[in-house]
Design a protein around this motif. Structure first.
Motif, mmCIF file in Angstrom:
data_model
loop_
_atom_site.group_PDB
_atom_site.id
_atom_site.type_symbol
_atom_site.label_atom_id
_atom_site.label_comp_id
_atom_site.label_asym_id
_atom_site.label_seq_id
_atom_site.Cartn_x
_atom_site.Cartn_y
_atom_site.Cartn_z
ATOM 1 N N PHE A 1 -3.844 4.310 -15.895
ATOM 2 C CA PHE A 1 -4.623 4.349 -14.665
ATOM 3 C C PHE A 1 -3.781 4.878 -13.506
ATOM 4 O O PHE A 1 -2.548 4.811 -13.533
ATOM 5 C CB PHE A 1 -5.125 2.949 -14.289
ATOM 6 N N HIS A 2 -4.484 5.386 -12.488
ATOM 7 C CA HIS A 2 -3.847 5.739 -11.224
ATOM 8 C C HIS A 2 -4.582 5.038 -10.088
ATOM 9 O O HIS A 2 -5.815 5.013 -10.080
ATOM 10 C CB HIS A 2 -3.878 7.253 -10.989
ATOM 11 N N PRO A 3 -3.853 4.472 -9.137
ATOM 12 C CA PRO A 3 -4.506 3.841 -7.986
ATOM 13 C C PRO A 3 -5.041 4.921 -7.033
ATOM 14 O O PRO A 3 -4.326 5.863 -6.681
ATOM 15 C CB PRO A 3 -3.371 3.054 -7.318
ATOM 16 N N VAL A 4 -6.300 4.773 -6.622
ATOM 17 C CA VAL A 4 -6.926 5.711 -5.702
ATOM 18 C C VAL A 4 -7.524 4.932 -4.531
ATOM 19 O O VAL A 4 -8.348 4.028 -4.732
ATOM 20 C CB VAL A 4 -8.020 6.550 -6.388
ATOM 21 N N LEU A 5 -7.109 5.275 -3.333
ATOM 22 C CA LEU A 5 -7.645 4.673 -2.116
ATOM 23 C C LEU A 5 -8.837 5.509 -1.665
ATOM 24 O O LEU A 5 -8.695 6.678 -1.320
ATOM 25 C CB LEU A 5 -6.573 4.632 -1.028
ATOM 26 N N ILE A 6 -10.020 4.902 -1.675
ATOM 27 C CA ILE A 6 -11.241 5.579 -1.261
ATOM 28 C C ILE A 6 -11.650 5.033 0.101
ATOM 29 O O ILE A 6 -11.813 3.816 0.269
ATOM 30 C CB ILE A 6 -12.380 5.359 -2.278
ATOM 31 N N GLU A 7 -11.813 5.920 1.064
ATOM 32 C CA GLU A 7 -12.150 5.506 2.429
ATOM 33 C C GLU A 7 -13.318 6.332 2.955
ATOM 34 O O GLU A 7 -13.483 7.499 2.594
ATOM 35 C CB GLU A 7 -10.942 5.672 3.350
#
Length: 343
Positions: A81-87
């Protein structure tokens, strides 16, 4: 969800009805996640595997199949997995929800006069149905065999709908469980916000307990306050869910105290692991799983944390109205493509 419906007791001023900005996607590293090394990754892994088989996408299916081989949980998340910041331009808001436990009866009597309705057969998904006030005052559903159980208190019924699921203690000592079945196609309105708009309370004063007390103390005006939320939730009996498991979430699987959150599925895939960094009086850094939804849970940075069953869980859930951030863990290829596509 769930089941979840509209569990924001206080203010839905966060995102409801606002014009959201085009979402942005920022890929992070696991080193960027505050407290990542200190979490119980096994606990999160166990919750993830409970619903990952329901993710209808080849990338998720491959990961779910591999998870069945019992890999090291932390390595599993870090490797695949990769962490993705969604804003979307709105600040993060964490709230809490829980499963109420109420006294009730399968039969109407003087002690239990308020019905929990099942889903009407003439309800059409997405189309407006009777309002809360019409259902309460005109009783168009009475006598149609829709009553699943009866409660002693109309305010308990209102907040059961706010939570979207609950346990009913019956006079014979047995327990029935109800879960979200549908809603009347009417928009949710926060009764807490209504009290703020009237100048009765300041935003920081609003909670489920405050709303409940105000309704009790204000008679007909209190009843009319509840009618301002036209949204009405219908239930289904789910007593087959074992007592040691949580209520059913939007994925029709039991959710887990302290590890399940409700999210906006327009931004977060249901079943995805989500790292949360909740600020406030009791900060919380933890890997959760997005297994639920709610009508008041709208936006990329919006989450409702499940606190469990009963009054104590309700008290804890009612305290939560905190900032912070949440980061979605996505399969590596999916994360890369998403970030590149939105540059």
């Amino acid at each position: 969800m769930i089941a979840a419906t509209i569990r924001l007791f206080g203010l839905s001023l966060t995102l409801a009805g606002s014009a959201m900005a085009e979402p942005t996607y920022t890929q992070l590293r696991f080193d960027d996640l505050q407290g990542w090394l200190d979490d119980d990754h096994q606990a999160a892994f166990d919750v993830f595997t409970n619903t990952c088989r329901d993710l209808n996408d080849p990338q998720w299916e491959i990961l779910c199949d591999f998870a069945k081989t019992n890999p090291d949980p932390r390595s599993f998340f870090e490797k695949f997995f990769h962490p993705v910041l969604i804003e979307d331009g709105d600040p993060m808001l964490f709230t809490g929800y829980f499963e109420p436990q109420l006294s009730g009866s399968r039969e109407k009597d003087a002690s239990y006069p308020y019905p929990i309705y099942g889903v009407p057969d003439d309800l059409v998904l997405g189309e407006p149905y009777f309002t809360r006030r019409e259902i309460d005052e005109d009783q168009p559903l009475a006598g149609r065999g829709l009553e699943l159980a009866w409660l002693a208190d109309p305010v308990d019924l209102f907040f059961l709908q706010v939570q979207g699921s609950g346990r009913i203690s019956l006079p014979d000592g047995t327990m029935m469980r109800v879960g979200y079945g549908g809603k009347n196609g009417r928009d949710y309105s926060s009764v807490g916000m209504a009290l703020v708009d009237r100048g009765v309370f300041e935003p920081h004063q609003v909670s489920a307990a405050v709303i409940r007390d105000w309704v009790y103390q204000n008679g007909e005006e209190g009843r009319a306050l509840l009618w301002e939320n036209e949204s009405y939730v219908f239930f289904r009996e789910v007593s087959e869910v074992p007592a040691d498991l949580g209520p059913l979430g939007a994925m029709n699987r039991s959710i887990t105290e302290g590890r399940s959150i409700a999210v906006d599925p327009a931004f977060v895939t249901l079943g995805a692991p989500v790292w949360i960094e909740k600020e406030g009086a009791e900060p919380l850094n933890r890997l959760m799983v997005a297994q639920d939804t709610g009508s008041a849970i709208k936006g990329a940075q919006r989450a409702d944390i499940f606190f469990g069953t009963g009054d104590d869980a309700g008290l804890e859930a009612g305290k939560i109205k905190d900032s912070g951030r949440m980061i979605v863990l996505l399969p590596t290829t999916m994360a890369h493509r998403l970030v590149v596509a939105h540059r």
